[in-house]
Design an enzyme around this catalytic site. Structure first.
Site, PDB file in Angstrom:
ATOM      1  CE  LYS A 136       1.629   1.581  10.195  1.00  0.00           C
ATOM      2  NZ  LYS A 136       2.177   0.394  10.875  1.00  0.00           N
ATOM      3  CG  HIS A 190      -0.370  -0.127   2.532  1.00  0.00           C
ATOM      4  ND1 HIS A 190       0.490   0.809   3.041  1.00  0.00           N
ATOM      5  CD2 HIS A 190      -0.493  -1.080   3.488  1.00  0.00           C
ATOM      6  CE1 HIS A 190       0.857   0.468   4.262  1.00  0.00           C
ATOM      7  NE2 HIS A 190       0.294  -0.678   4.552  1.00  0.00           N
ATOM      8  CB  CYS A 211       4.544  -6.717  16.109  1.00  0.00           C
ATOM      9  SG  CYS A 211       3.621  -5.179  16.220  1.00  0.00           S
ATOM     10  CB  CYS A 213       1.840  -8.407  18.495  1.00  0.00           C
ATOM     11  SG  CYS A 213       1.018  -7.747  17.013  1.00  0.00           S
ATOM     12  CG  HIS A 249      -0.534  -4.594  14.126  1.00  0.00           C
ATOM     13  ND1 HIS A 249       0.735  -4.756  14.627  1.00  0.00           N
ATOM     14  CD2 HIS A 249      -0.392  -4.449  12.785  1.00  0.00           C
ATOM     15  CE1 HIS A 249       1.605  -4.735  13.635  1.00  0.00           C
ATOM     16  NE2 HIS A 249       0.951  -4.545  12.514  1.00  0.00           N
ATOM     17  CE  LYS A 276      -3.773  -3.287   0.991  1.00  0.00           C
ATOM     18  NZ  LYS A 276      -4.623  -2.773  -0.074  1.00  0.00           N
ATOM     19  CB  CYS A 293      -0.609  -5.231  19.280  1.00  0.00           C
ATOM     20  SG  CYS A 293       0.681  -4.351  18.354  1.00  0.00           S
ATOM     21  CG  HIS A 346       4.213  -1.564   2.191  1.00  0.00           C
ATOM     22  ND1 HIS A 346       2.922  -1.987   1.993  1.00  0.00           N
ATOM     23  CD2 HIS A 346       4.609  -2.088   3.372  1.00  0.00           C
ATOM     24  CE1 HIS A 346       2.555  -2.751   3.008  1.00  0.00           C
ATOM     25  NE2 HIS A 346       3.554  -2.824   3.860  1.00  0.00           N
TER      26      HIS A 346
END
Length: 522
Positions: free
Chosen positions: A302, A17, A129, A126, A154, A305, A151, A20
């Site tokens: 943030k 996405h 992670c 996690c 996430h 996905k 987490c 990245h």
């Protein structure tokens, strides 16, 4: 020595996405910039294909983890980097034997040095992670996650794991890491990221579990194949294995360590704490610096996905074009800081800065050379204070852009320096009014008109060189329309210092009004 720049290697649990692509674009521009300095450059990116997260994703899609990784790499990751004109020198996959063999050797060496021991561990983990979390880091769940610990990155429940694993003596490197941070204040950037890491290490480091035994998708521990090497140990070593660790000494010695590791701030601790400790333990040199970019935000969250705010880069390039995409994210967001993205902001900047300022300047200048001099660039024979100011402005722009991008990783500042010069040249044309000067048929009038248009065209030649690392396709089109390809050679052969050298574009070059650089948005 080689200037060595890396991105993180990215998990192949899904397609890439904007987040990245942002880090990868920054690395690409940095690599291209140093190539334009005439330096030997090695730019590495790749994919991280082991670990529990990849295994679970593959199982959820009804395939094996290697098949899943192959599919994502060949259908999503590599095609996107090609689409975005990412000019990486290597693409490493952690499932490649050139990597896995060297990982086993590195870890075996740590074991032989007494840096690894066996013990049991229980704690919250996690999977996204791929990291054990400290209890104090966790969030209290609400709603569907009420009563569970989440987490902090996430926002998903962690799992309580208890395993007998192998551990790396990370705690032994607390003082050496702190000493390195103090002696090398630029080792971690930005300063806010450095402060976070220093404060974390000052609290005292715990030894690190470096193996897992409850699943087998990973690199086997060489002395105990009931265990696989912790995915982060595996992943971090790509920076060494890709440039010949234990395989090609000449390549390794001339390239390693990296001059710059570009990473997302959510994986900073792995790169600024664990990675240098591993290198110290194995007697290898540390990287020059680790630069953490901020998060791309949509609606204040943030982009990822998992929270459904992920945006495909192709959605934007289809509308704005690849070069505008490359330009926008580095122009609009200060590297190292969080930054918000919106279609409205992209559209406004595209129209104002790319189409109106830069594209319109190129269109006006090439059209006037065609109209008034039949497409043959005239010589400048009537220089004055106005032209001297343009030359001085160019020298300042090149020096500032080179310092900001090449040294400080301030991509936004470097791009703004180039565009401030574009605005200066636009202002120069507005003041000199060549369309009015063209009405004067005298020799003095023709000389003045020729000087104005030469000054503007030569300025555009310099801008094409300066912005080539950011917008290579656009710079190539402009280079061709100015007749520079025939008179100066390929744009790829030009150096940043060439941009500041006034008068390189020769009189007599054939100037053509090419396609609009930045078409009106539909």
């Amino acid at each position: 020595m080689t200037y060595y720049v890396t991105t993180p290697i990215y998990y192949v649990n899904d397609a890439p996405h904007l987040g990245h692509a942002y880090t990868t674009l920054a690395a690409d521009v940095l690599a291209r910039w140093h190539r334009r300095r005439g330096e030997d450059v090695w730019f590495l990116t790749g994919t991280d294909e082991h670990g529990q997260k990849i295994l679970r994703t593959a199982e959820a899609n009804g395939v094996g983890p290697k098949e899943w990784a192959d599919r994502l790499v060949h259908e999503s990751w590599q095609p996107l980097w090609e689409h975005l004109e990412i000019a990486n020198d290597d693409f490493i996959r952690t499932t490649q034997q050139r990597h896995t063999d060297r990982v086993r050797e590195f870890v075996q060496d740590l074991h032989d040095r007494g840096e690894i021991y066996k013990d049991s561990y229980e704690g919250p983990y996690c999977v996204d992670c791929e990291e054990f979390k400290l209890p104090g880091e966790l969030l209290d769940g609400e709603g569907e996650y009420a009563g569970q610990k989440l987490c902090p990155i996430h926002k998903k429940p962690v799992e309580l794991l208890k395993e007998e694993n192998y551990f790396f003596r990370l705690s032994a490197y607390t003082d050496r890491l702190l000493a390195h941070y103090e002696a090398n204040p630029g080792f971690i950037q930005p300063e806010s990221a450095r402060n976070e890491v220093v404060n974390f290490v000052r609290q005292g480091l715990q030894d690190l579990s470096i193996s897992r035994s409850t699943f087998d998708w990973g690199v086997k521990v060489p002395w105990d194949e009931q265990h696989v090497i912790y995915v982060w140990i595996d992943a971090l070593l790509n920076y060494a294995t890709a440039v010949g660790y234990n395989e090609n000494p000449a390549k390794f010695d001339s390239t390693f360590p990296a001059d710059v590791h570009l990473v997302g701030k959510d994986i900073l601790r792995f790169h600024a704490v664990i990675w240098p400790a591993m290198l110290l333990a194995n007697g290898l040199p540390l990287p020059g610096r680790i630069a953490a970019n901020g998060w791309l935000l949509v609606g204040g969250e943030k982009m990822s996905k998992s929270n459904l705010t992920g945006v495909k880069p192709q959605d934007l390039t289809a509308h704005f074009g690849v070069d505008a995409y490359r330009w926008y994210f580095l122009r609009a967001i200060a590297f190292g800081q969080d930054g918000s993205f919106s279609w409205e902001d992209f559209s406004a900047r595209y129209t104002s800065e790319l189409a109106n300022d830069y594209g319109n300047l190129a269109s006006r200048v090439t059209a006037m050379v065609g109209r008034y001099f039949d497409g043959e660039l005239p010589a400048a024979t009537a220089d004055g204070e106005a032209e001297r100011a343009v030359r001085e402005g160019l020298a300042r722009a090149v020096a500032e852009a080179d310092r900001r991008i090449g040294e400080e990783l301030d991509f936004q500042g470097g791009i703004l320096a180039a565009f401030d010069f574009v605005k200066q040249v636009n202002g120069y044309l507005t003041e000199q009014q060549p369309w009015k000067v063209a009405k004067d048929p005298s020799a003095e009038g023709r000389a003045r008109l020729a000087t104005i248009l030469y000054t503007a065209a030569e300025s555009l030649r310099a801008v094409a060189v300066l912005l080539d690392p950011v917008m290579p396709e656009t710079s190539g089109k402009l280079w061709e329309s100015l007749g520079a390809e025939a008179s100066l050679g390929a744009l790829a052969d030009q150096r940043i210092q060439d941009a500041a050298e006034w008068g390189r574009l020769p009189a007599g070059a054939t100037v053509t009004k090419g396609a609009v650089l930045f078409p009106r948005l539909s």
